[in-house]
Design an enzyme around this catalytic site. Sequence first.
Site, PDB file in Angstrom:
ATOM      1  N   THR A  17     -38.151  25.591 -15.049  1.00  0.00           N
ATOM      2  CA  THR A  17     -38.401  24.196 -14.675  1.00  0.00           C
ATOM      3  C   THR A  17     -38.313  23.440 -15.992  1.00  0.00           C
ATOM      4  OG1 THR A  17     -40.779  24.281 -15.045  1.00  0.00           O
ATOM      5  CG2 THR A  17     -40.026  24.874 -12.831  1.00  0.00           C
ATOM      6  N   HIS A  18     -37.813  22.222 -15.943  1.00  0.00           N
ATOM      7  CA  HIS A  18     -37.594  21.436 -17.181  1.00  0.00           C
ATOM      8  C   HIS A  18     -36.699  22.201 -18.158  1.00  0.00           C
ATOM      9  CE1 HIS A  18     -41.122  18.972 -15.908  1.00  0.00           C
ATOM     10  NE2 HIS A  18     -41.586  20.156 -15.520  1.00  0.00           N
ATOM     11  N   SER A  21      -9.771  27.253 -28.043  1.00  0.00           N
ATOM     12  CA  SER A  21      -9.782  26.052 -28.868  1.00  0.00           C
ATOM     13  C   SER A  21      -8.496  26.020 -29.671  1.00  0.00           C
ATOM     14  CB  SER A  21     -10.983  26.094 -29.813  1.00  0.00           C
ATOM     15  OG  SER A  21     -10.725  25.302 -30.950  1.00  0.00           O
ATOM     16  N   GLN A  62      -7.760  -1.982   3.436  1.00  0.00           N
ATOM     17  CA  GLN A  62      -6.670  -1.204   2.853  1.00  0.00           C
ATOM     18  C   GLN A  62      -7.163  -0.450   1.611  1.00  0.00           C
ATOM     19  OE1 GLN A  62      -2.489  -2.576   2.901  1.00  0.00           O
ATOM     20  NE2 GLN A  62      -2.738  -2.920   0.721  1.00  0.00           N
ATOM     21  N   GLU A 103     -17.373  23.102 -16.887  1.00  0.00           N
ATOM     22  CA  GLU A 103     -17.614  21.745 -17.388  1.00  0.00           C
ATOM     23  C   GLU A 103     -16.985  20.712 -16.454  1.00  0.00           C
ATOM     24  OE1 GLU A 103     -16.098  23.251 -21.389  1.00  0.00           O
ATOM     25  OE2 GLU A 103     -17.223  21.485 -21.955  1.00  0.00           O
ATOM     26  N   LYS A 126     -13.140  30.822 -30.106  1.00  0.00           N
ATOM     27  CA  LYS A 126     -13.790  30.157 -28.984  1.00  0.00           C
ATOM     28  C   LYS A 126     -13.215  30.509 -27.627  1.00  0.00           C
ATOM     29  CE  LYS A 126     -16.186  26.824 -29.077  1.00  0.00           C
ATOM     30  NZ  LYS A 126     -16.324  25.382 -29.039  1.00  0.00           N
ATOM     31  N   SER A 182       0.820  -1.226   0.000  1.00  0.00           N
ATOM     32  CA  SER A 182       0.000   0.000   0.000  1.00  0.00           C
ATOM     33  C   SER A 182       0.845   1.264   0.000  1.00  0.00           C
ATOM     34  CB  SER A 182      -0.956   0.005   1.199  1.00  0.00           C
ATOM     35  OG  SER A 182      -0.263  -0.193   2.410  1.00  0.00           O
ATOM     36  N   ASN A 223     -13.986  28.672 -24.123  1.00  0.00           N
ATOM     37  CA  ASN A 223     -14.769  27.563 -23.575  1.00  0.00           C
ATOM     38  C   ASN A 223     -14.805  27.588 -22.043  1.00  0.00           C
ATOM     39  OD1 ASN A 223     -15.117  26.591 -26.214  1.00  0.00           O
ATOM     40  ND2 ASN A 223     -13.150  25.511 -26.101  1.00  0.00           N
TER      41      ASN A 223
END
Length: 478
Positions: A164-165, A286, A331, A299, A292, A32, A294
């Site tokens: 909602t949804h 990107s 362990q 994420e 881009k 270990s 991002n």
Amino acid sequence: MARFPGQDGSDGDAPARFRKEPDPRFWRMNRSLPFDWQLAPYDILQSQAHARALARIGVMTEAEAEEIGAGLERVQARIETPGFAFEESDEDIHMAIERLLGEEIGALAGKLHTGRSRNDQVATDIAMVVNAASRRAMRLCGEAMERLLALAETHRDWPMPGYTHLQRAQPVYLGHHLLAYFWMLSRDVRRFAFAAGSSSVMPLGSGALAGVNWPIDRDIVAAELGFAATTPNSLDGTSNRDFVIDYLSAAATCSMHLSRLGSELVIWSSTEFGFVELDEAFSSGSSIMPQKKNPDSAELLRAKSPRVAAALQTLLGVMHALPLTYGKDMQEDKEPLWDAIDTVDSSLEATAGILEDIAFDRQALEEASGDEMLAATEVADLLVRQGIPFREAHGIVGELVRDAIAGDGTLSGLSREQIAARSDALTGAGGEEYYEVLQRGSWLESKRIAGGTGSEPLTAQIAAAHAALDAVRDAAGA
Ligand code: ARG
């Protein structure tokens, strides 16, 4: 490969009980050290306290306990030295430290393991790790909560669509929306506090399973190591990992909350929504599309959550149906725990960072919240105030929505006659109320109920959040 170095008085290569060396295929899975080396600082603190406890009952002299303590300091320093490598024959961190202590102070090192087993030793180390991690998580939750509360205050009167949804439902204030995450994290703090509590009971003194033959004062050792109490049953003391499960359960829920926040930030920062922009420092470009930006950090918040849930699942699986007391199965508690600790710590830190320099777009939020159809429930409530049962009112407004869609698409575009055709209750008293209720500001301010989005309850909520944050700061600092 040494099983128990020095145990038989030899150089440690041939333990007394065994004639054969462990098979490398077994050693690879049994060893270990590649992950439990991280226990070293806790194991050393614990060993120093144990040595002092042994000196108090005369198993060794005070001077010997001091020599062991100083030797352990040197072992710690060696382990921390860049380039330091353990021996391939070191099975786990406990055996490795004992071997290194022997190199530092000779045969005296062999006295340290009196009245103790690796079973209560490892349980104690892990409890210390969980306690520290729980307290750290409480503090980090508090930091993210602080950012959310500050943002809620500066955006308390910014209308946005509530969903909602993931369909526009009713407008809310952005401050109200952000505080929803504040309260999630405040509950996480309570869960981490529970794990801090369950990990504050010291297993040391339970021995291998039945207790030990030496009248060690466990309370003194517990106090020295920062534990609040000692385990009342040695069998449970050596084989309990509930505190790991408590931490992982809190961690899994907390990560799930962060994944929801991350997910909303991903959606909101899309061009389609345009509600928010993350700071460049928390975004990536990107490699092929120069335009881009991002929202990688958001994420990742979203995607980190399942591995923490998996860690919880793993521990529940490891402990499932495990007969008392210790089994080597246990362990397997470590790697999922380390991974969850790293993941939760880094996710909470990233969350606070993301929220530090986030920019919401007031206009985009407001435009989206101005969709007049969001007032449909308000119109229904207007009918209810005229004595019409809500279900019936719901049906009437449903018809009005159909009329509106067939017309210019707005409820306010309907004529008095069209409205009256669906219900005269709406045109009574001059019929102005119908058109007034369709003014946007009123949809938000009509939510005057405690816990609602209206400015009045929101002010009360912000005050409550300040009190809750103060309590978190106190608890995390304690
Ligand atoms: N490396 C072991 C673990 O993490 C330490 C305890 C070993 N105990 C034993 N009886 N073999 O669980």
